[in-house]
Design an enzyme around this catalytic site. Sequence first.
Site, PDB file in Angstrom:
ATOM      1  N   ASP A  87      -6.394  -1.662  -3.641  1.00  0.00           N
ATOM      2  CA  ASP A  87      -5.016  -2.134  -3.492  1.00  0.00           C
ATOM      3  C   ASP A  87      -4.545  -1.993  -2.045  1.00  0.00           C
ATOM      4  O   ASP A  87      -4.590  -0.903  -1.475  1.00  0.00           O
ATOM      5  CB  ASP A  87      -4.092  -1.349  -4.430  1.00  0.00           C
ATOM      6  CG  ASP A  87      -2.770  -2.069  -4.665  1.00  0.00           C
ATOM      7  OD1 ASP A  87      -2.147  -2.511  -3.679  1.00  0.00           O
ATOM      8  OD2 ASP A  87      -2.371  -2.208  -5.823  1.00  0.00           O
ATOM      9  N   SER A 135       1.785  -6.554  -5.694  1.00  0.00           N
ATOM     10  CA  SER A 135       0.624  -6.157  -6.505  1.00  0.00           C
ATOM     11  C   SER A 135       0.681  -6.748  -7.902  1.00  0.00           C
ATOM     12  O   SER A 135      -0.364  -6.946  -8.529  1.00  0.00           O
ATOM     13  CB  SER A 135       0.547  -4.635  -6.621  1.00  0.00           C
ATOM     14  OG  SER A 135       0.195  -4.092  -5.389  1.00  0.00           O
ATOM     15  N   ASP A 186       1.392   1.386 -13.354  1.00  0.00           N
ATOM     16  CA  ASP A 186       1.653   0.616 -12.137  1.00  0.00           C
ATOM     17  C   ASP A 186       1.068  -0.798 -12.289  1.00  0.00           C
ATOM     18  O   ASP A 186       0.323  -1.085 -13.231  1.00  0.00           O
ATOM     19  CB  ASP A 186       1.048   1.350 -10.931  1.00  0.00           C
ATOM     20  CG  ASP A 186       1.633   0.846  -9.613  1.00  0.00           C
ATOM     21  OD1 ASP A 186       2.731   0.264  -9.623  1.00  0.00           O
ATOM     22  OD2 ASP A 186       0.981   1.034  -8.576  1.00  0.00           O
ATOM     23  N   GLU A 328      -9.441   1.089  -9.808  1.00  0.00           N
ATOM     24  CA  GLU A 328      -8.583   0.770  -8.662  1.00  0.00           C
ATOM     25  C   GLU A 328      -8.457   1.934  -7.676  1.00  0.00           C
ATOM     26  O   GLU A 328      -8.113   3.051  -8.068  1.00  0.00           O
ATOM     27  CB  GLU A 328      -7.168   0.395  -9.138  1.00  0.00           C
ATOM     28  CG  GLU A 328      -6.287  -0.036  -7.969  1.00  0.00           C
ATOM     29  CD  GLU A 328      -4.807  -0.159  -8.328  1.00  0.00           C
ATOM     30  OE1 GLU A 328      -4.159  -1.060  -7.763  1.00  0.00           O
ATOM     31  OE2 GLU A 328      -4.296   0.624  -9.144  1.00  0.00           O
ATOM     32  N   ASP A 333      -3.108   1.346  -0.689  1.00  0.00           N
ATOM     33  CA  ASP A 333      -1.838   0.639  -0.544  1.00  0.00           C
ATOM     34  C   ASP A 333      -0.702   1.589  -0.144  1.00  0.00           C
ATOM     35  O   ASP A 333       0.102   1.258   0.731  1.00  0.00           O
ATOM     36  CB  ASP A 333      -1.516  -0.046  -1.879  1.00  0.00           C
ATOM     37  CG  ASP A 333      -0.139  -0.668  -1.918  1.00  0.00           C
ATOM     38  OD1 ASP A 333       0.076  -1.660  -1.201  1.00  0.00           O
ATOM     39  OD2 ASP A 333       0.720  -0.167  -2.670  1.00  0.00           O
ATOM     40  N   ASP A 374      -5.758  -6.987  -3.777  1.00  0.00           N
ATOM     41  CA  ASP A 374      -4.708  -7.908  -4.201  1.00  0.00           C
ATOM     42  C   ASP A 374      -3.966  -8.481  -2.991  1.00  0.00           C
ATOM     43  O   ASP A 374      -3.440  -9.592  -3.036  1.00  0.00           O
ATOM     44  CB  ASP A 374      -3.742  -7.207  -5.152  1.00  0.00           C
ATOM     45  CG  ASP A 374      -3.324  -5.820  -4.665  1.00  0.00           C
ATOM     46  OD1 ASP A 374      -3.795  -5.375  -3.600  1.00  0.00           O
ATOM     47  OD2 ASP A 374      -2.515  -5.184  -5.356  1.00  0.00           O
ATOM     48  N   HIS A 375      -3.946  -7.724  -1.896  1.00  0.00           N
ATOM     49  CA  HIS A 375      -3.240  -8.116  -0.674  1.00  0.00           C
ATOM     50  C   HIS A 375      -3.499  -7.048   0.374  1.00  0.00           C
ATOM     51  O   HIS A 375      -4.053  -5.993   0.055  1.00  0.00           O
ATOM     52  CB  HIS A 375      -1.728  -8.207  -0.919  1.00  0.00           C
ATOM     53  CG  HIS A 375      -1.181  -6.933  -1.501  1.00  0.00           C
ATOM     54  ND1 HIS A 375      -0.938  -5.819  -0.736  1.00  0.00           N
ATOM     55  CD2 HIS A 375      -0.906  -6.596  -2.783  1.00  0.00           C
ATOM     56  CE1 HIS A 375      -0.510  -4.847  -1.517  1.00  0.00           C
ATOM     57  NE2 HIS A 375      -0.490  -5.280  -2.774  1.00  0.00           N
TER      58      HIS A 375
HETATM   59 ZN   LIG Z   1      -0.868  -3.950  -4.215  1.00  0.00          ZN
END
Ligand SMILES: [Zn+2]
Length: 592
Positions: A87, A135, A186, A328, A333, A374-375
């Site tokens: 993440d 996310s 989350d 994850e 992140d 995801d980014h």
């Molecule tokens: Zn994220």
Amino acid sequence: MADRKPLLSSDYDVKADAEDAQLLSGARAKTTRKHRTDHWIKLGLGVWAALGTIAMVAVAILCTNQVKKPDVFPPKGKRSVIFMVSDGMGPTSLELTRAYMQHTKNLDWDSTLTLDDNLLGTSRTRSSSSLVTDSAAGATAFGCALKSYNGAIAVLPDGSPCGTVLEAAKLAGYATGLVVTTRMTDATPACFSAHVNLRSEEDRIAEQQIGDYPLGRVVDLMLGGGRCHFLPNNTDGSCRADNRDLVSEAQKKYGFSYVGDRSGFDKIKKEGKATLPLLGLFAEKDIPFEIDRKDKDYPSLVEMAEVALNLLEEQTKDSDKGFFLMVEGSRIDHAGHGNDPAAQVREVLGYDKTFKKMLEWVEKHDAVLVSTSDHETGGLAAARQLHPTYPEYLWYPQVLANASHSSEYVARQYAQYQGDYDDERKFITDEVLAKGLGIQDASDHEISEIIKSKNNTGSSYVFADMISRRAQIGWSTHGHSAVDVNIYGSKGAERLRGNHENTDVGQFLADYLGLDLKPVSDRLKHEGVGPTELSGAEPYPWMGRGLEELRKLAELEEDYDPTLHHHTGLEHIDTYHGDFRKRSGGACGCGL
Ligand SMILES: [Zn+2]
Ligand SMILES: *[C@@H]1O[C@H](CO)[C@@H](O)[C@H](O)[C@H]1NC(C)=O
Ligand SMILES: *[C@@H]1O[C@H](CO)[C@@H](O)[C@H](O)[C@H]1NC(C)=O
Ligand SMILES: *[C@@H]1O[C@H](CO)[C@@H](O)[C@H](O)[C@H]1NC(C)=O
């Protein structure tokens, strides 16, 4: 990936050998008939050479085919998927971590992370509502293989639930698991195992994850943090708004076994077995950053992933179906949101180690491993201009190595300090900066900034900036950015080579397991309709409060999230309206 080079070079060698053999056989034309024996010997040689040529060409064709011919897809027979999500990890995080690893372990400049050796391609991350995804939309692209709006948990822009890879896998007979280092409720784990209109509905997500929703229980194993959303609001360590006891419901109603601490985890780890379904929640909210985590209190990502892998393998050993496991590295992140490079490199190293373990298993089994983000978070840059004069070309990994805690940790430590002013400055220089962050040269101005920030959540930002400046690491935001992120994978994931839409990653996962997500969406839509006490006006009341209602509620709250204003996904990309003039000063825009 590693086997491609040898294949190509042996392919080249075989062709070269074949050419040699052709030259040899060509010599046959020059044979004279002077001598019968000579003739027969030469003919024999010629036949040998011809046979050799045919064999060589056949080998060459076979080898060429192995490289060019796509593998049968999806593969047949029992198989499993491990899907890893880093993440908020963008490409720069890899350089940062690689250089940090080389520096701290005294390795050569060409030594790499395991991830580096398994790069496949890149993923485009925009959501349906914004060029910069969050996310929730990011993981909906993985879970449902469809684009949705920022904040959506496996829900489409039209407000309907979309079936996920995990749900489809469970319905098709696969075992399923989720492993995270943040709250189980989350966005990323939620987008595989729940459907709500907005990610902040974490209480509702927890209910669905144990089985209270139209499909019933679909997750066989959950290991991570976020215990507080499973505990009734009248108990210590709860963050639920109601007094439902989901730990007890999970056990009594849905048959889960439950472990809530490190010693419970260790028992399972040692015995190598547990009764599934299993709910393991090892922190009230997040499991601490790797840089702060104490082994005796919390399991690491790699430990949880290995335990999950063993349990799912054991669970499916007599089945003709394997499993789907999502793992994850959630807090890469968070280090990005906090602009904390010292915390981030340790998170990425932990993720890389986990990837390596998962890869080792996948290489020995009928399974595929895919890893992506995801980014990106933070707009991280591996260089920073500190002064108006032309900058130096460098950054300093030793600054990150000298820190022994995250900025989040030392900010909490400092917030608890109660003393008079003189001692406070000494406490900051000696305890917080020198011991926690390895900083010996704080300026008076910096110390004043730290003191000023004590009463709001911004103090961790000041600490993180002190580290980043010294390391000459840059950040452009405390939020996310739109840069394409990397895709990594094992053999079998070759379809993800090149540049892809993030939804292609989700589609690949479904295709690999031979899953059709549409019937699952249909089931959710049809079985999930009906009036509830919540809001009869909502088309899918079981998904919780509707977007409109959530938006109104949010406006009443102090920590109102302005992205709710326009990024609903029902509109097109937002247009410019002079934002750079707005929100100057005032409230700290501190994110998660
Ligand atoms: Zn994220
Ligand atoms: C706890 O839950 C009860 C029942 O759902 C609710 O009435 C009450 O307001 C909740 N308390 C808090 C502090 O959220
Ligand atoms: C790291 O810590 C050592 C020991 O305290 C110190 O000598 C060195 O200057 C520090 N390096 C950086 C880059 O802060
Ligand atoms: C922070 O809050 C405390 C308690 O409310 C107050 O006494 C103190 O003056 C505040 N400090 C700053 C720097 O605002």
